[in-house]
Design a protein around this motif. Sequence first.
Motif, PDB file in Angstrom:
ATOM      1  N   LEU A  41      11.639   4.540   1.960  1.00 24.75           N
ATOM      2  CA  LEU A  41      11.306   3.290   2.623  1.00 24.75           C
ATOM      3  C   LEU A  41      12.508   2.651   3.312  1.00 24.75           C
ATOM      4  N   ASN A  42      13.696   3.193   3.093  1.00 24.80           N
ATOM      5  CA  ASN A  42      14.877   2.650   3.759  1.00 24.80           C
ATOM      6  C   ASN A  42      14.860   2.902   5.263  1.00 24.80           C
ATOM      7  N   GLU A  43      14.063   3.864   5.702  1.00 24.01           N
ATOM      8  CA  GLU A  43      13.955   4.132   7.129  1.00 24.01           C
ATOM      9  C   GLU A  43      13.142   3.020   7.782  1.00 24.01           C
ATOM     10  N   ASP A  44      13.695   2.416   8.832  1.00 20.74           N
ATOM     11  CA  ASP A  44      13.062   1.248   9.454  1.00 20.74           C
ATOM     12  C   ASP A  44      11.645   1.525   9.942  1.00 20.74           C
ATOM     13  N   SER A  45      11.398   2.743  10.427  1.00 24.26           N
ATOM     14  CA  SER A  45      10.084   3.051  10.994  1.00 24.26           C
ATOM     15  C   SER A  45       9.057   3.474   9.951  1.00 24.26           C
ATOM     16  N   ALA A  46       9.454   3.510   8.686  1.00 23.91           N
ATOM     17  CA  ALA A  46       8.529   3.942   7.638  1.00 23.91           C
ATOM     18  C   ALA A  46       7.417   2.916   7.453  1.00 23.91           C
ATOM     19  N   GLY A  47       6.189   3.408   7.398  1.00 19.32           N
ATOM     20  CA  GLY A  47       5.050   2.553   7.082  1.00 19.32           C
ATOM     21  C   GLY A  47       4.686   2.721   5.624  1.00 19.32           C
ATOM     22  N   ARG A  54       4.598   4.778  11.110  1.00 19.70           N
ATOM     23  CA  ARG A  54       3.693   5.807  10.627  1.00 19.70           C
ATOM     24  C   ARG A  54       3.848   6.023   9.123  1.00 19.70           C
ATOM     25  N   PRO A  55       2.811   6.564   8.482  1.00 24.65           N
ATOM     26  CA  PRO A  55       2.919   6.912   7.062  1.00 24.65           C
ATOM     27  C   PRO A  55       4.003   7.958   6.839  1.00 24.65           C
ATOM     28  N   VAL A  56       4.655   7.876   5.694  1.00 23.68           N
ATOM     29  CA  VAL A  56       5.709   8.818   5.332  1.00 23.68           C
ATOM     30  C   VAL A  56       5.443   9.353   3.928  1.00 23.68           C
ATOM     31  N   TRP A  57       6.243  10.340   3.535  1.00 25.31           N
ATOM     32  CA  TRP A  57       6.070  11.009   2.239  1.00 25.31           C
ATOM     33  C   TRP A  57       7.402  11.048   1.504  1.00 25.31           C
ATOM     34  N   ALA A  58       7.384  10.670   0.246  1.00 23.09           N
ATOM     35  CA  ALA A  58       8.545  10.802  -0.633  1.00 23.09           C
ATOM     36  C   ALA A  58       8.297  12.005  -1.539  1.00 23.09           C
ATOM     37  N   TYR A 116     -12.857   3.152  -1.117  1.00 24.61           N
ATOM     38  CA  TYR A 116     -12.593   4.234  -0.149  1.00 24.61           C
ATOM     39  C   TYR A 116     -12.329   3.710   1.264  1.00 24.61           C
ATOM     40  N   TYR A 117     -11.573   4.493   2.010  1.00 30.08           N
ATOM     41  CA  TYR A 117     -11.187   4.253   3.407  1.00 30.08           C
ATOM     42  C   TYR A 117     -10.198   3.103   3.574  1.00 30.08           C
ATOM     43  N   GLU A 118      -9.773   2.482   2.483  1.00 23.77           N
ATOM     44  CA  GLU A 118      -8.776   1.421   2.619  1.00 23.77           C
ATOM     45  C   GLU A 118      -7.450   1.987   3.111  1.00 23.77           C
ATOM     46  N   GLU A 119      -7.113   3.219   2.659  1.00 27.89           N
ATOM     47  CA  GLU A 119      -5.805   3.774   3.011  1.00 27.89           C
ATOM     48  C   GLU A 119      -5.691   4.050   4.506  1.00 27.89           C
ATOM     49  N   ILE A 120      -6.682   4.759   5.073  1.00 27.64           N
ATOM     50  CA  ILE A 120      -6.613   5.075   6.501  1.00 27.64           C
ATOM     51  C   ILE A 120      -6.719   3.801   7.331  1.00 27.64           C
ATOM     52  N   ASP A 121      -7.520   2.849   6.909  1.00 23.24           N
ATOM     53  CA  ASP A 121      -7.636   1.581   7.630  1.00 23.24           C
ATOM     54  C   ASP A 121      -6.302   0.839   7.639  1.00 23.24           C
ATOM     55  N   TRP A 122      -5.645   0.785   6.498  1.00 25.37           N
ATOM     56  CA  TRP A 122      -4.373   0.066   6.363  1.00 25.37           C
ATOM     57  C   TRP A 122      -3.276   0.770   7.145  1.00 25.37           C
ATOM     58  N   ALA A 123      -3.286   2.114   7.125  1.00 26.90           N
ATOM     59  CA  ALA A 123      -2.300   2.868   7.891  1.00 26.90           C
ATOM     60  C   ALA A 123      -2.475   2.615   9.386  1.00 26.90           C
ATOM     61  N   ARG A 124      -3.723   2.574   9.855  1.00 28.65           N
ATOM     62  CA  ARG A 124      -3.991   2.289  11.266  1.00 28.65           C
ATOM     63  C   ARG A 124      -3.522   0.868  11.630  1.00 28.65           C
ATOM     64  N   ALA A 125      -3.737  -0.058  10.718  1.00 30.10           N
ATOM     65  CA  ALA A 125      -3.377  -1.454  11.001  1.00 30.10           C
ATOM     66  C   ALA A 125      -1.875  -1.638  11.169  1.00 30.10           C
ATOM     67  N   GLY A 126      -1.078  -0.743  10.589  1.00 24.18           N
ATOM     68  CA  GLY A 126       0.373  -0.852  10.690  1.00 24.18           C
ATOM     69  C   GLY A 126       0.910  -0.494  12.059  1.00 24.18           C
ATOM     70  N   GLY A 127       0.114   0.188  12.871  1.00 20.51           N
ATOM     71  CA  GLY A 127       0.535   0.526  14.221  1.00 20.51           C
ATOM     72  C   GLY A 127       1.289   1.839  14.294  1.00 20.51           C
ATOM     73  N   ALA A 186       3.365   3.196  -1.720  1.00 25.29           N
ATOM     74  CA  ALA A 186       4.514   2.302  -1.721  1.00 25.29           C
ATOM     75  C   ALA A 186       4.726   1.734  -0.320  1.00 25.29           C
ATOM     76  N   LEU A 187       5.275   0.546  -0.264  1.00 27.80           N
ATOM     77  CA  LEU A 187       5.510  -0.107   1.030  1.00 27.80           C
ATOM     78  C   LEU A 187       6.559  -1.191   0.891  1.00 27.80           C
ATOM     79  N   ARG A 188       7.206  -1.507   2.009  1.00 27.89           N
ATOM     80  CA  ARG A 188       8.075  -2.677   2.039  1.00 27.89           C
ATOM     81  C   ARG A 188       7.212  -3.929   2.187  1.00 27.89           C
ATOM     82  N   LYS A 189       7.710  -5.027   1.691  1.00 27.94           N
ATOM     83  CA  LYS A 189       6.924  -6.263   1.760  1.00 27.94           C
ATOM     84  C   LYS A 189       6.665  -6.686   3.198  1.00 27.94           C
ATOM     85  N   ASP A 190       7.592  -6.339   4.116  1.00 23.45           N
ATOM     86  CA  ASP A 190       7.374  -6.758   5.497  1.00 23.45           C
ATOM     87  C   ASP A 190       6.237  -6.002   6.178  1.00 23.45           C
ATOM     88  N   TYR A 191       5.726  -4.939   5.549  1.00 23.08           N
ATOM     89  CA  TYR A 191       4.562  -4.255   6.116  1.00 23.08           C
ATOM     90  C   TYR A 191       3.352  -5.191   6.144  1.00 23.08           C
TER      91      TYR A 191
END
Length: 340
Positions: free
Chosen positions: A139-145, A240-244, A225-236, A206-211
């Motif tokens: 999450l330290n990467e600025d562009s991480a959603g 984008r979503p990332v993986w740890a 269901y579908y909350e994850e894809i909806d929330w990811a889309r809302a972030g713009g 996981a997410l930063r609070k500023d998301y």
Amino acid sequence: MIAGARFGAVIVNYRCAPLALDAALSFLGDGGAKAIIVDNASDDGSASHIEAVIAGHAPHTPEPPPDPVEGRGVRFADPARLAPGRLLLMRAKTNGGFAAGSNIGLRALAAGGGVDRLLLLNPDALLAEGALAAFAARLNEDSAGLCGATVVAFDAPHAAQAFGGAKFDPLLLTGRNIGEGELLGEKPDRRSVEARLDYPLGAAIALRKDYLTRAGYLDERYFLYYEEIDWARAGGAAHRPVWAPDAVVYHRYGAASKSERRAAGEASARSPLSDYHMTRSRVLFAAKWRPPLAPLAMLAGGAQAARRLMRGRRANAAAVLRASLPGSPRRFPFTTHADE
């Protein structure tokens, strides 16, 4: 500051108090700052039991995964030794679904101080040691959603349920978990996964609070269901979503939704409740993000109901058909032994 100490977690509980406690204690055992269990108006005494454990008036013995992945065991915090305020219970007045319950906890964490990283953790999921440090680094990467985990089965040999999350089909409006059924030794390159990753698996996000400033809170029109894809889309697209990869999460598949998966990659034996909300949420998602596909989503539900009926699963067929119709209720409207 220790990475985990920047995190606050939300665990939504409905009729599975022991699992929710295990999830919260695994988070706190990995160094998390504060865990909030939101009880969605359970009618089985869950909230009272959780309160009793937090107050030290009832015992609780967590269940670790059998034969955990080497170096990725689960360390549970001892509820009797927790400082006041590290583990809290919030009672929802009604069961508004996963999104509504999550938002209650997220708003409480966002309004308070001391944390700038947030985690949604399913009650049937456990954090392995080191997961919070891995989330924090990614999450330290600025562009991480939104940040997904390496989600593995609770039982040995702990085959992957998803590396990060899923790829979403823009026409069928269905997701396919990345790496499902593979072993951790076969873990792919992070960049190749993130090139396909459309949303993180909801077992742990996981997410930063500023998301929250960019995307807002979860859309409460979805009950399940579908909350994850909806929330990811809302972030713009800029976040984008990332993986740890090193954030390992053990997941008891379907323990909260009363569905079964007999083997990784095999279709789940969904409960009528699960079938209902999967169908209803797909139609809602289509209407919100791809309106021309909404009629097709409803027709697909009708076809799915016919297949369920042909297999003798009458309760599931009725649930899917009702969910496909306009104006379907937010709450599962049928009473079956699978939902008791």
